[in-house]
Design a protein around this motif. Structure first.
Motif, PDB file in Angstrom:
ATOM      1  N   SER A 250       5.030 -11.497  60.622  1.00  0.00           N
ATOM      2  CA  SER A 250       6.204 -10.640  60.428  1.00  0.00           C
ATOM      3  C   SER A 250       7.012 -11.035  59.198  1.00  0.00           C
ATOM      4  N   PRO A 251       6.412 -10.982  58.012  1.00  0.00           N
ATOM      5  CA  PRO A 251       7.118 -11.425  56.807  1.00  0.00           C
ATOM      6  C   PRO A 251       8.309 -10.528  56.472  1.00  0.00           C
ATOM      7  N   TYR A 252       9.275 -11.105  55.740  1.00  0.00           N
ATOM      8  CA  TYR A 252      10.480 -10.342  55.415  1.00  0.00           C
ATOM      9  C   TYR A 252      11.068 -10.768  54.084  1.00  0.00           C
ATOM     10  N   GLY A 253      12.013  -9.939  53.609  1.00  0.00           N
ATOM     11  CA  GLY A 253      12.713 -10.244  52.376  1.00  0.00           C
ATOM     12  C   GLY A 253      14.113  -9.682  52.391  1.00  0.00           C
ATOM     13  N   LEU A 254      14.690  -9.571  51.196  1.00  0.00           N
ATOM     14  CA  LEU A 254      16.040  -9.060  51.025  1.00  0.00           C
ATOM     15  C   LEU A 254      16.010  -7.749  50.254  1.00  0.00           C
ATOM     16  N   ALA A 255      16.878  -6.837  50.659  1.00  0.00           N
ATOM     17  CA  ALA A 255      16.988  -5.540  49.994  1.00  0.00           C
ATOM     18  C   ALA A 255      18.444  -5.128  49.948  1.00  0.00           C
ATOM     19  N   GLY A 256      18.705  -4.072  49.205  1.00  0.00           N
ATOM     20  CA  GLY A 256      20.030  -3.480  49.150  1.00  0.00           C
ATOM     21  C   GLY A 256      19.918  -1.977  49.285  1.00  0.00           C
ATOM     22  N   PRO A 257      21.032  -1.272  49.220  1.00  0.00           N
ATOM     23  CA  PRO A 257      20.980   0.187  49.278  1.00  0.00           C
ATOM     24  C   PRO A 257      20.208   0.779  48.097  1.00  0.00           C
ATOM     25  N   LYS A 258      19.881   2.025  48.200  1.00  0.00           N
ATOM     26  CA  LYS A 258      19.129   2.707  47.141  1.00  0.00           C
ATOM     27  C   LYS A 258      19.946   2.772  45.851  1.00  0.00           C
ATOM     28  N   GLY A 259      19.237   2.930  44.736  1.00  0.00           N
ATOM     29  CA  GLY A 259      19.887   3.196  43.465  1.00  0.00           C
ATOM     30  C   GLY A 259      20.522   2.018  42.765  1.00  0.00           C
ATOM     31  N   MET A 260      20.160   0.795  43.130  1.00  0.00           N
ATOM     32  CA  MET A 260      20.751  -0.369  42.472  1.00  0.00           C
ATOM     33  C   MET A 260      20.285  -0.483  41.025  1.00  0.00           C
ATOM     34  N   ASP A 261      21.190  -0.916  40.153  1.00  0.00           N
ATOM     35  CA  ASP A 261      20.867  -1.106  38.747  1.00  0.00           C
ATOM     36  C   ASP A 261      19.786  -2.176  38.597  1.00  0.00           C
ATOM     37  N   PRO A 262      18.742  -1.931  37.800  1.00  0.00           N
ATOM     38  CA  PRO A 262      17.664  -2.915  37.649  1.00  0.00           C
ATOM     39  C   PRO A 262      18.149  -4.276  37.152  1.00  0.00           C
ATOM     40  N   GLY A 263      19.182  -4.273  36.319  1.00  0.00           N
ATOM     41  CA  GLY A 263      19.708  -5.551  35.850  1.00  0.00           C
ATOM     42  C   GLY A 263      20.360  -6.347  36.957  1.00  0.00           C
ATOM     43  N   VAL A 264      21.071  -5.663  37.849  1.00  0.00           N
ATOM     44  CA  VAL A 264      21.673  -6.317  39.009  1.00  0.00           C
ATOM     45  C   VAL A 264      20.586  -6.860  39.931  1.00  0.00           C
ATOM     46  N   VAL A 265      19.546  -6.065  40.139  1.00  0.00           N
ATOM     47  CA  VAL A 265      18.428  -6.513  40.975  1.00  0.00           C
ATOM     48  C   VAL A 265      17.807  -7.771  40.390  1.00  0.00           C
ATOM     49  N   ARG A 266      17.663  -7.796  39.070  1.00  0.00           N
ATOM     50  CA  ARG A 266      17.050  -8.962  38.419  1.00  0.00           C
ATOM     51  C   ARG A 266      17.900 -10.215  38.607  1.00  0.00           C
TER      52      ARG A 266
END
Length: 323
Positions: A250-266
Protein backbone atom coordinates in the motif's frame (compact mmCIF):
# COMPACT_ATOMS: atom_id res chain seq x y z
CA UNK A 1 11.60 5.56 -11.71
CA UNK A 2 11.08 3.61 -8.52
CA UNK A 3 13.87 3.37 -5.97
CA UNK A 4 13.70 1.05 -2.97
CA UNK A 5 16.52 1.86 -0.58
CA UNK A 6 17.96 0.04 2.39
CA UNK A 7 18.47 1.71 5.76
CA UNK A 8 22.25 1.51 5.34
CA UNK A 9 22.09 3.34 2.02
CA UNK A 10 19.81 5.97 3.55
CA UNK A 11 22.26 6.68 6.31
CA UNK A 12 25.17 6.85 3.90
CA UNK A 13 23.36 9.27 1.57
CA UNK A 14 21.97 11.58 4.22
CA UNK A 15 24.91 13.94 4.65
CA UNK A 16 25.33 14.57 0.92
CA UNK A 17 21.66 15.20 0.36
CA UNK A 18 21.43 17.71 3.20
CA UNK A 19 23.99 19.88 1.40
CA UNK A 20 21.42 20.94 -1.24
CA UNK A 21 18.50 22.83 0.36
CA UNK A 22 15.41 23.71 -1.69
CA UNK A 23 15.52 27.07 -3.46
CA UNK A 24 12.44 29.26 -3.08
CA UNK A 25 10.19 29.73 -6.13
CA UNK A 26 8.91 33.32 -6.35
CA UNK A 27 8.97 33.68 -2.57
CA UNK A 28 7.37 30.31 -1.85
CA UNK A 29 6.79 29.40 0.89
CA UNK A 30 5.91 32.64 2.58
CA UNK A 31 3.84 31.17 5.40
CA UNK A 32 3.29 27.81 7.16
CA UNK A 33 2.28 24.76 5.11
CA UNK A 34 -0.53 22.47 6.28
CA UNK A 35 0.05 18.74 5.86
CA UNK A 36 -3.07 16.60 6.28
CA UNK A 37 -2.51 13.21 7.90
CA UNK A 38 -5.80 11.33 7.40
CA UNK A 39 -5.22 9.04 10.39
CA UNK A 40 -5.22 9.49 14.18
CA UNK A 41 -2.03 10.51 16.00
CA UNK A 42 0.31 7.79 17.12
CA UNK A 43 0.34 5.27 14.27
CA UNK A 44 3.08 4.47 11.79
CA UNK A 45 1.80 6.87 9.11
CA UNK A 46 1.49 9.71 11.61
CA UNK A 47 4.98 9.02 12.98
CA UNK A 48 6.57 8.84 9.54
CA UNK A 49 4.91 12.00 8.27
CA UNK A 50 5.71 13.98 11.42
CA UNK A 51 9.36 13.00 11.04
CA UNK A 52 9.61 13.93 7.37
CA UNK A 53 7.68 17.19 7.90
CA UNK A 54 10.01 18.22 10.72
CA UNK A 55 13.03 17.79 8.47
CA UNK A 56 11.41 19.30 5.36
CA UNK A 57 10.45 22.49 7.19
CA UNK A 58 14.11 23.22 7.82
CA UNK A 59 14.67 23.11 4.07
CA UNK A 60 11.61 25.22 3.33
CA UNK A 61 12.20 27.86 5.99
CA UNK A 62 8.58 27.72 7.11
CA UNK A 63 6.73 25.39 9.53
CA UNK A 64 5.00 22.33 8.14
CA UNK A 65 2.01 21.87 10.42
CA UNK A 66 0.49 18.41 10.80
CA UNK A 67 -3.32 18.22 10.90
CA UNK A 68 -4.79 14.83 11.79
CA UNK A 69 -8.14 14.30 10.05
CA UNK A 70 -9.01 10.65 10.57
CA UNK A 71 -12.04 8.80 9.25
CA UNK A 72 -13.63 7.54 6.02
CA UNK A 73 -10.81 5.05 5.45
CA UNK A 74 -8.13 7.73 5.36
CA UNK A 75 -9.76 9.90 2.68
CA UNK A 76 -10.69 13.11 4.53
CA UNK A 77 -7.49 14.72 3.28
CA UNK A 78 -8.43 13.82 -0.30
CA UNK A 79 -11.86 15.37 0.25
CA UNK A 80 -10.32 18.59 1.58
CA UNK A 81 -7.87 18.92 -1.29
CA UNK A 82 -10.41 18.06 -3.98
CA UNK A 83 -12.65 20.85 -2.68
CA UNK A 84 -9.98 23.48 -3.45
CA UNK A 85 -10.45 25.37 -6.71
CA UNK A 86 -6.69 25.59 -7.25
CA UNK A 87 -3.69 24.59 -5.18
CA UNK A 88 -1.17 27.16 -3.96
CA UNK A 89 1.22 24.80 -2.15
CA UNK A 90 0.06 25.67 1.36
CA UNK A 91 -2.23 22.64 1.64
CA UNK A 92 -0.81 19.17 0.98
CA UNK A 93 -1.62 15.75 2.33
CA UNK A 94 -0.98 12.06 2.32
CA UNK A 95 -2.92 10.11 -0.30
CA UNK A 96 -3.35 6.47 0.74
CA UNK A 97 -4.48 3.91 -1.82
CA UNK A 98 -8.05 4.31 -0.54
CA UNK A 99 -8.09 7.78 -2.14
CA UNK A 100 -7.81 6.01 -5.50
CA UNK A 101 -9.96 3.03 -4.61
CA UNK A 102 -13.08 4.51 -3.00
CA UNK A 103 -14.11 6.56 -6.05
CA UNK A 104 -14.06 3.31 -8.04
CA UNK A 105 -16.29 1.63 -5.44
CA UNK A 106 -18.79 4.48 -5.27
CA UNK A 107 -21.70 5.38 -7.53
CA UNK A 108 -21.27 9.01 -6.42
CA UNK A 109 -17.52 9.61 -6.14
CA UNK A 110 -16.53 12.81 -4.38
CA UNK A 111 -13.32 13.31 -6.36
CA UNK A 112 -11.45 12.14 -9.44
CA UNK A 113 -7.86 11.08 -8.62
CA UNK A 114 -6.82 11.73 -12.22
CA UNK A 115 -8.08 15.33 -12.26
CA UNK A 116 -8.39 16.72 -8.73
CA UNK A 117 -4.84 16.43 -7.36
CA UNK A 118 -1.29 17.56 -8.06
CA UNK A 119 1.15 14.77 -7.19
CA UNK A 120 4.27 16.03 -5.40
CA UNK A 121 6.38 13.05 -4.30
CA UNK A 122 5.94 9.36 -3.59
CA UNK A 123 7.52 8.29 -0.32
CA UNK A 124 7.11 4.84 1.18
CA UNK A 125 4.81 1.91 1.98
CA UNK A 126 3.88 -0.36 4.85
CA UNK A 127 4.66 -3.72 6.37
CA UNK A 128 1.24 -5.35 6.79
CA UNK A 129 0.40 -8.41 8.83
CA UNK A 130 -2.33 -10.25 10.70
CA UNK A 131 -2.14 -10.67 14.47
CA UNK A 132 -4.23 -12.53 17.05
CA UNK A 133 -4.11 -12.61 20.85
CA UNK A 134 -1.12 -14.48 22.16
CA UNK A 135 -3.36 -16.89 24.10
CA UNK A 136 -5.57 -17.68 21.10
CA UNK A 137 -5.66 -21.29 19.87
CA UNK A 138 -4.15 -20.47 16.43
CA UNK A 139 -0.41 -20.95 16.25
CA UNK A 140 -0.17 -20.52 12.47
CA UNK A 141 -1.94 -18.71 9.66
CA UNK A 142 -3.06 -22.04 8.25
CA UNK A 143 -4.77 -22.93 11.54
CA UNK A 144 -6.53 -19.56 11.62
CA UNK A 145 -7.72 -19.97 8.02
CA UNK A 146 -8.99 -23.48 8.72
CA UNK A 147 -10.93 -22.26 11.76
CA UNK A 148 -12.48 -19.38 9.81
CA UNK A 149 -13.51 -21.69 6.97
CA UNK A 150 -15.09 -24.15 9.39
CA UNK A 151 -16.98 -21.36 11.19
CA UNK A 152 -18.55 -19.12 8.53
CA UNK A 153 -19.66 -15.74 9.79
CA UNK A 154 -18.20 -16.26 13.27
CA UNK A 155 -14.64 -14.94 12.87
CA UNK A 156 -14.23 -11.14 12.86
CA UNK A 157 -11.17 -9.18 11.85
CA UNK A 158 -10.45 -5.47 12.16
CA UNK A 159 -8.95 -3.16 9.54
CA UNK A 160 -8.30 0.59 9.16
CA UNK A 161 -11.51 1.03 7.18
CA UNK A 162 -13.82 0.06 4.33
CA UNK A 163 -11.92 -0.04 1.07
CA UNK A 164 -8.52 0.01 2.76
CA UNK A 165 -5.82 -2.27 1.41
CA UNK A 166 -6.16 -4.41 4.53
CA UNK A 167 -9.92 -4.80 3.94
CA UNK A 168 -9.59 -5.50 0.22
CA UNK A 169 -6.80 -8.03 0.69
CA UNK A 170 -8.60 -9.91 3.47
CA UNK A 171 -11.74 -10.11 1.33
CA UNK A 172 -9.71 -11.31 -1.63
CA UNK A 173 -8.19 -14.04 0.55
CA UNK A 174 -11.67 -15.00 1.73
CA UNK A 175 -13.09 -15.14 -1.80
CA UNK A 176 -10.23 -17.28 -3.08
CA UNK A 177 -10.39 -19.72 -0.17
CA UNK A 178 -14.11 -20.14 0.47
CA UNK A 179 -14.10 -18.18 3.73
CA UNK A 180 -16.90 -16.04 5.15
CA UNK A 181 -15.52 -13.80 7.87
CA UNK A 182 -16.75 -10.50 9.29
CA UNK A 183 -15.05 -7.20 8.61
CA UNK A 184 -14.99 -4.56 11.39
CA UNK A 185 -13.62 -1.16 10.24
CA UNK A 186 -11.83 1.12 12.72
CA UNK A 187 -10.76 4.77 12.53
CA UNK A 188 -7.19 4.00 13.59
CA UNK A 189 -4.69 1.39 14.68
CA UNK A 190 -5.13 1.86 18.42
CA UNK A 191 -8.83 0.98 18.29
CA UNK A 192 -8.09 -1.98 16.04
CA UNK A 193 -5.51 -3.32 18.49
CA UNK A 194 -7.77 -2.81 21.50
CA UNK A 195 -10.56 -4.72 19.77
CA UNK A 196 -8.46 -7.84 19.29
CA UNK A 197 -7.00 -7.62 22.81
CA UNK A 198 -10.50 -7.37 24.31
CA UNK A 199 -11.91 -10.18 22.18
CA UNK A 200 -14.26 -7.95 20.19
CA UNK A 201 -12.48 -9.24 17.10
CA UNK A 202 -10.44 -12.39 16.61
CA UNK A 203 -7.77 -10.85 14.38
CA UNK A 204 -6.21 -7.52 13.49
CA UNK A 205 -5.10 -6.82 9.91
CA UNK A 206 -2.99 -3.68 9.94
CA UNK A 207 0.46 -2.12 9.62
CA UNK A 208 3.08 -2.44 12.32
CA UNK A 209 1.34 -0.59 15.14
CA UNK A 210 0.97 -4.09 16.55
CA UNK A 211 4.75 -4.75 16.56
CA UNK A 212 5.51 -3.66 20.17
CA UNK A 213 2.73 -5.91 21.49
CA UNK A 214 4.01 -8.82 19.41
CA UNK A 215 7.48 -8.28 20.84
CA UNK A 216 5.98 -8.00 24.35
CA UNK A 217 4.17 -11.33 23.96
CA UNK A 218 0.62 -9.94 24.03
CA UNK A 219 -0.13 -10.56 20.36
CA UNK A 220 0.93 -13.31 17.95
CA UNK A 221 1.91 -12.41 14.40
CA UNK A 222 0.65 -15.09 12.01
CA UNK A 223 1.69 -13.78 8.59
CA UNK A 224 3.15 -10.72 6.86
CA UNK A 225 2.31 -9.43 3.39
CA UNK A 226 5.65 -8.25 2.02
CA UNK A 227 7.87 -9.58 -0.74
CA UNK A 228 10.23 -11.02 1.89
CA UNK A 229 10.05 -11.85 5.59
CA UNK A 230 10.20 -8.87 7.92
CA UNK A 231 13.64 -8.25 9.40
CA UNK A 232 12.17 -7.89 12.91
CA UNK A 233 10.09 -11.07 12.60
CA UNK A 234 12.21 -13.51 10.58
CA UNK A 235 10.30 -16.56 11.83
CA UNK A 236 6.95 -15.33 10.50
CA UNK A 237 6.08 -16.43 6.94
CA UNK A 238 4.80 -14.21 4.14
CA UNK A 239 1.49 -14.77 2.40
CA UNK A 240 3.33 -16.26 -0.56
CA UNK A 241 5.07 -18.74 1.71
CA UNK A 242 1.70 -20.00 2.99
CA UNK A 243 0.37 -20.46 -0.53
CA UNK A 244 -1.39 -17.12 -1.15
CA UNK A 245 0.11 -15.27 -4.10
CA UNK A 246 -0.28 -11.73 -2.77
CA UNK A 247 2.33 -9.07 -1.98
CA UNK A 248 0.88 -5.88 -0.52
CA UNK A 249 2.60 -2.73 0.78
CA UNK A 250 0.00 0.00 0.00
CA UNK A 251 2.57 2.63 -1.04
CA UNK A 252 1.77 6.32 -0.65
CA UNK A 253 3.00 9.85 -1.19
CA UNK A 254 2.11 13.51 -0.86
CA UNK A 255 -0.16 15.54 -3.11
CA UNK A 256 -1.95 18.86 -3.20
CA UNK A 257 -5.03 20.26 -4.89
CA UNK A 258 -5.20 20.48 -8.67
CA UNK A 259 -3.52 23.27 -10.62
CA UNK A 260 -0.43 23.82 -8.48
CA UNK A 261 2.36 25.88 -10.04
CA UNK A 262 5.17 23.58 -11.28
CA UNK A 263 7.76 25.72 -9.52
CA UNK A 264 5.95 25.35 -6.21
CA UNK A 265 5.70 21.60 -6.76
CA UNK A 266 9.43 21.47 -7.42
CA UNK A 267 10.26 23.32 -4.18
CA UNK A 268 8.05 20.96 -2.16
CA UNK A 269 9.38 17.89 -3.95
CA UNK A 270 13.01 18.84 -3.37
CA UNK A 271 12.51 19.62 0.31
CA UNK A 272 10.65 16.38 1.00
CA UNK A 273 13.11 14.34 -1.06
CA UNK A 274 15.95 15.66 1.05
CA UNK A 275 13.96 14.81 4.17
CA UNK A 276 13.13 11.35 2.82
CA UNK A 277 16.81 10.38 2.78
CA UNK A 278 17.77 12.15 6.01
CA UNK A 279 19.34 9.81 8.63
CA UNK A 280 16.82 10.82 11.29
CA UNK A 281 13.96 9.91 8.98
CA UNK A 282 15.73 6.68 8.08
CA UNK A 283 15.59 5.69 11.74
CA UNK A 284 11.83 6.28 11.82
CA UNK A 285 11.30 4.20 8.69
CA UNK A 286 13.33 1.39 10.22
CA UNK A 287 11.26 1.56 13.41
CA UNK A 288 8.08 0.95 11.43
CA UNK A 289 9.63 -1.50 8.91
CA UNK A 290 8.83 0.90 6.06
CA UNK A 291 10.96 1.00 2.86
CA UNK A 292 11.75 4.04 0.76
CA UNK A 293 9.69 3.87 -2.44
CA UNK A 294 10.65 7.11 -4.14
CA UNK A 295 8.95 8.53 -7.24
CA UNK A 296 9.32 12.05 -8.52
CA UNK A 297 6.26 14.14 -9.37
CA UNK A 298 5.96 12.99 -12.98
CA UNK A 299 6.46 9.31 -12.20
CA UNK A 300 4.03 9.49 -9.29
CA UNK A 301 1.39 11.02 -11.57
CA UNK A 302 1.91 8.27 -14.14
CA UNK A 303 1.74 5.59 -11.46
CA UNK A 304 -1.68 6.83 -10.33
CA UNK A 305 -3.17 6.00 -13.73
CA UNK A 306 -1.78 2.47 -13.52
CA UNK A 307 -3.04 2.10 -9.95
CA UNK A 308 -6.54 3.16 -10.99
CA UNK A 309 -6.59 0.52 -13.73
CA UNK A 310 -5.37 -2.25 -11.41
CA UNK A 311 -7.67 -1.30 -8.53
CA UNK A 312 -10.66 -1.01 -10.83
CA UNK A 313 -10.11 -4.52 -12.17
CA UNK A 314 -9.84 -5.97 -8.66
CA UNK A 315 -12.91 -4.13 -7.38
CA UNK A 316 -14.98 -5.38 -10.30
CA UNK A 317 -13.73 -8.91 -9.77
CA UNK A 318 -14.67 -8.87 -6.08
CA UNK A 319 -17.92 -7.00 -6.67
CA UNK A 320 -17.18 -4.35 -4.02
CA UNK A 321 -19.49 -1.33 -3.69
CA UNK A 322 -20.04 1.19 -0.89
CA UNK A 323 -23.24 2.89 -2.05
Amino acid sequence: MIVTTTRRALLAAGGTLLAAPAVAQAGFPGRPIRLIVPWPPGGSTDGQLRSIADIAQRQLGQPVIIENRSGVSGTLGAQMMAAEARGDGYLIGQLPVTAFRLPLMSTRPGWDPLKDFTYVIHLTGYLFGVVVKADSPWQTWQEFMAHAKANPGKVAYGSPGVGSTLHITMERIAAENGIDWLHVPFRGGADNIQAVLSGQTQANADSTGWAPLVEAGQLRLLVTWGENRAARFPNVPTLREVGINIVSASPYGLAGPKGMDPGVVRVLHDAFKTALYDPAHAEVLARYDMPVIYKNSADYTAAVSQTMEEEGAMIRRLGLRIN
